[in-house]
Design a protein around this motif. Structure first.
Motif, PDB file in Angstrom:
ATOM      1  N   LEU A   1      12.255   4.985   3.916  1.00 15.09           N
ATOM      2  CA  LEU A   1      12.266   3.761   3.118  1.00 15.09           C
ATOM      3  C   LEU A   1      13.401   2.845   3.562  1.00 15.09           C
ATOM      4  O   LEU A   1      13.226   1.617   3.649  1.00 15.09           O
ATOM      5  N   GLU A   2      14.548   3.421   3.874  1.00 12.09           N
ATOM      6  CA  GLU A   2      15.674   2.614   4.329  1.00 12.09           C
ATOM      7  C   GLU A   2      15.364   1.936   5.656  1.00 12.09           C
ATOM      8  O   GLU A   2      15.724   0.769   5.872  1.00 12.09           O
ATOM      9  N   ALA A   3      14.684   2.638   6.558  1.00 14.69           N
ATOM     10  CA  ALA A   3      14.309   2.048   7.841  1.00 14.69           C
ATOM     11  C   ALA A   3      13.377   0.857   7.637  1.00 14.69           C
ATOM     12  O   ALA A   3      13.478  -0.164   8.340  1.00 14.69           O
ATOM     13  N   TYR A   4      12.467   0.977   6.679  1.00 14.48           N
ATOM     14  CA  TYR A   4      11.556  -0.131   6.360  1.00 14.48           C
ATOM     15  C   TYR A   4      12.359  -1.342   5.877  1.00 14.48           C
ATOM     16  O   TYR A   4      12.175  -2.463   6.363  1.00 14.48           O
ATOM     17  N   ILE A   5      13.243  -1.106   4.910  1.00 11.30           N
ATOM     18  CA  ILE A   5      14.059  -2.203   4.377  1.00 11.30           C
ATOM     19  C   ILE A   5      14.899  -2.835   5.476  1.00 11.30           C
ATOM     20  O   ILE A   5      15.007  -4.066   5.572  1.00 11.30           O
TER      21      ILE A   5
ATOM     22  N   PRO B   1       0.856  -1.188   0.000  1.00 13.26           N
ATOM     23  CA  PRO B   1       0.000   0.000   0.000  1.00 13.26           C
ATOM     24  C   PRO B   1       0.891   1.237   0.000  1.00 13.26           C
ATOM     25  O   PRO B   1       2.032   1.186   0.480  1.00 13.26           O
ATOM     26  N   PRO B   2       0.411   2.366  -0.549  1.00  9.27           N
ATOM     27  CA  PRO B   2       1.263   3.552  -0.662  1.00  9.27           C
ATOM     28  C   PRO B   2       1.668   4.168   0.673  1.00  9.27           C
ATOM     29  O   PRO B   2       2.701   4.832   0.762  1.00  9.27           O
ATOM     30  N   ASP B   3       0.869   3.952   1.698  1.00  7.93           N
ATOM     31  CA  ASP B   3       1.183   4.449   3.037  1.00  7.93           C
ATOM     32  C   ASP B   3       1.313   3.276   3.999  1.00  7.93           C
ATOM     33  O   ASP B   3       0.759   2.199   3.763  1.00  7.93           O
ATOM     34  N   GLN B   4       2.020   3.496   5.083  1.00 13.49           N
ATOM     35  CA  GLN B   4       2.247   2.437   6.060  1.00 13.49           C
ATOM     36  C   GLN B   4       0.941   1.997   6.717  1.00 13.49           C
ATOM     37  O   GLN B   4       0.162   2.834   7.185  1.00 13.49           O
ATOM     38  N   GLU B   5       0.680   0.704   6.727  1.00  9.93           N
ATOM     39  CA  GLU B   5      -0.451   0.150   7.457  1.00  9.93           C
ATOM     40  C   GLU B   5       0.074  -0.559   8.694  1.00  9.93           C
ATOM     41  O   GLU B   5       1.171  -1.130   8.685  1.00  9.93           O
ATOM     42  N   GLU B   6      -0.705  -0.530   9.749  1.00 11.13           N
ATOM     43  CA  GLU B   6      -0.247  -1.026  11.045  1.00 11.13           C
ATOM     44  C   GLU B   6       0.245  -2.458  10.986  1.00 11.13           C
ATOM     45  O   GLU B   6       1.276  -2.796  11.571  1.00 11.13           O
TER      46      GLU B   6
ATOM     47  N   GLY C   1      -4.954  -3.982  -4.324  1.00  4.85           N
ATOM     48  CA  GLY C   1      -6.227  -3.890  -3.613  1.00  4.85           C
ATOM     49  C   GLY C   1      -6.795  -5.222  -3.168  1.00  4.85           C
ATOM     50  O   GLY C   1      -7.316  -5.338  -2.048  1.00  4.85           O
ATOM     51  N   SER C   2      -6.711  -6.235  -4.023  1.00  6.49           N
ATOM     52  CA  SER C   2      -7.303  -7.535  -3.663  1.00  6.49           C
ATOM     53  C   SER C   2      -6.603  -8.169  -2.464  1.00  6.49           C
ATOM     54  O   SER C   2      -7.201  -8.984  -1.754  1.00  6.49           O
ATOM     55  N   ILE C   3      -5.346  -7.781  -2.227  1.00 11.09           N
ATOM     56  CA  ILE C   3      -4.612  -8.312  -1.079  1.00 11.09           C
ATOM     57  C   ILE C   3      -4.861  -7.463   0.160  1.00 11.09           C
ATOM     58  O   ILE C   3      -5.308  -7.958   1.205  1.00 11.09           O
ATOM     59  N   TRP C   4      -4.605  -6.175   0.075  1.00  8.32           N
ATOM     60  CA  TRP C   4      -4.620  -5.319   1.269  1.00  8.32           C
ATOM     61  C   TRP C   4      -6.017  -4.921   1.720  1.00  8.32           C
ATOM     62  O   TRP C   4      -6.188  -4.482   2.858  1.00  8.32           O
ATOM     63  N   GLN C   5      -7.013  -5.089   0.848  1.00  6.32           N
ATOM     64  CA  GLN C   5      -8.384  -4.805   1.261  1.00  6.32           C
ATOM     65  C   GLN C   5      -9.127  -6.059   1.726  1.00  6.32           C
ATOM     66  O   GLN C   5     -10.301  -5.994   2.073  1.00  6.32           O
TER      67      GLN C   5
ATOM     68  N   GLU D   1       1.155  -4.139   8.272  1.00  4.23           N
ATOM     69  CA  GLU D   1       1.781  -4.420   6.980  1.00  4.23           C
ATOM     70  C   GLU D   1       3.030  -5.297   7.072  1.00  4.23           C
ATOM     71  O   GLU D   1       3.163  -6.287   6.350  1.00  4.23           O
ATOM     72  N   LYS D   2       3.950  -4.947   7.961  1.00  2.37           N
ATOM     73  CA  LYS D   2       5.205  -5.702   8.014  1.00  2.37           C
ATOM     74  C   LYS D   2       4.990  -7.131   8.500  1.00  2.37           C
ATOM     75  O   LYS D   2       5.624  -8.066   8.005  1.00  2.37           O
ATOM     76  N   GLY D   3       4.100  -7.301   9.450  1.00  4.23           N
ATOM     77  CA  GLY D   3       3.807  -8.650   9.916  1.00  4.23           C
ATOM     78  C   GLY D   3       3.192  -9.495   8.821  1.00  4.23           C
ATOM     79  O   GLY D   3       3.556 -10.668   8.641  1.00  4.23           O
ATOM     80  N   VAL D   4       2.268  -8.897   8.066  1.00  2.08           N
ATOM     81  CA  VAL D   4       1.657  -9.597   6.934  1.00  2.08           C
ATOM     82  C   VAL D   4       2.710  -9.934   5.885  1.00  2.08           C
ATOM     83  O   VAL D   4       2.731 -11.044   5.342  1.00  2.08           O
ATOM     84  N   LEU D   5       3.599  -8.973   5.620  1.00  2.00           N
ATOM     85  CA  LEU D   5       4.637  -9.206   4.610  1.00  2.00           C
ATOM     86  C   LEU D   5       5.528 -10.384   4.991  1.00  2.00           C
ATOM     87  O   LEU D   5       5.834 -11.242   4.143  1.00  2.00           O
ATOM     88  N   LEU D   6       5.937 -10.458   6.231  1.00  3.04           N
ATOM     89  CA  LEU D   6       6.776 -11.583   6.659  1.00  3.04           C
ATOM     90  C   LEU D   6       6.036 -12.906   6.509  1.00  3.04           C
ATOM     91  O   LEU D   6       6.619 -13.910   6.095  1.00  3.04           O
ATOM     92  N   ASP D   7       4.739 -12.902   6.821  1.00  2.00           N
ATOM     93  CA  ASP D   7       3.944 -14.123   6.648  1.00  2.00           C
ATOM     94  C   ASP D   7       3.812 -14.489   5.167  1.00  2.00           C
ATOM     95  O   ASP D   7       3.813 -15.672   4.812  1.00  2.00           O
ATOM     96  N   LEU D   8       3.700 -13.488   4.311  1.00  2.00           N
ATOM     97  CA  LEU D   8       3.636 -13.744   2.869  1.00  2.00           C
ATOM     98  C   LEU D   8       4.939 -14.350   2.370  1.00  2.00           C
ATOM     99  O   LEU D   8       4.931 -15.310   1.591  1.00  2.00           O
TER     100      LEU D   8
END
Length: 214
Positions: free
Chosen positions: A52-56, A18-23, A194-198, A25-32
């Motif tokens: 962006l670097e902090a996210y990476i 998603p274009p903005d940080q979702e609460e 959208g089909s993933i994050w919604q 998001e990172k946990g979902v990404l690791l599970d993906l």
């Protein structure tokens, strides 16, 4: 050669952030990633480089080779990411393109919005997005103007002639009900947002989508 071009093997499902940080998001990404996701496009168009670097940096290094970024391209080389995705402005930025020449090993991708535009391109990409194939889920006013039969014919023609067009990935309005059509049309993969994050359960939705393609 600008970057090392690596072809997509089989039909690949790519997920876009998603274009903005979702609460969550990172946990979902690791599970993906743990569930088998191979390519994640980290698109945060309004973020400064340090954010962006902090996210990476917060993502375990073992998964860095699955990340593709859409901005602050120097971070791709610094963290040995999978690749970079050129935006509309960066596709025309000769200084930025020149900087990329020394970054071997990264996959280069970009977005296109018509078959004519795609046919005119001459840069070597690992893959490109064509959108919106269906009406967008995440952008209410982003409507499709494509005919799948016409796309199928054009993809077959390009393949037969071994043209300059790289692997083409479908983007826009793709879900579990229509992803089979995307594969049958001849696309190399599908990019999803959208089909993933919604969805209520992004990981289960991704697994469901995976089960719909071969």
């Amino acid at each position: 050669m600008l970057l090392l071009v690596v072809a997509i093997m089989g039909f690949e499902i790519i997920i876009i952030s998603p274009p903005d940080q979702e609460e969550s998001e990172k946990g979902v990404l690791l599970d993906l990633f743990k569930s088998g996701l191979n390519t994640f496009h980290l698109r945060k168009p309004h973020w400064p480089s340090d954010a962006l670097e902090a996210y990476i940096h917060s993502i375990p290094e073992i998964y860095h080779a699955r990340l593709v970024i859409h901005s602050h391209y120097a971070l791709a080389a610094k963290y040995k990411l999978k690749g970079i995705h050129l935006t509309e402005s960066s596709k025309k930025d000769q200084a930025a393109i020149a900087q990329l020449k020394s970054w071997q090993g990264l996959r280069l991708s970009a977005s296109f919005h018509s078959l004519e535009e795609l046919n005119r391109h001459r840069r070597k990409y690992a893959y490109v997005w064509l959108s919106p194939i269906f009406d967008s889920i995440s952008k209410a006013d982003y409507k499709s103007r494509f005919d799948l039969k016409m796309i199928e014919q054009r993809l077959q023609l390009w393949h037969t002639r071994k043209s300059y067009v790289p692997q083409v990935v479908a983007l826009g309005g793709i879900n579990a009900d229509n992803i089979g059509q995307i594969q049958q049309t001849g696309f190399a993969g599908a990019a999803l947002l959208g089909s993933i994050w919604q969805s209520q359960n992004p990981v289960q939705e991704w697994l469901k989508l995976q089960s719909k393609v071969s």
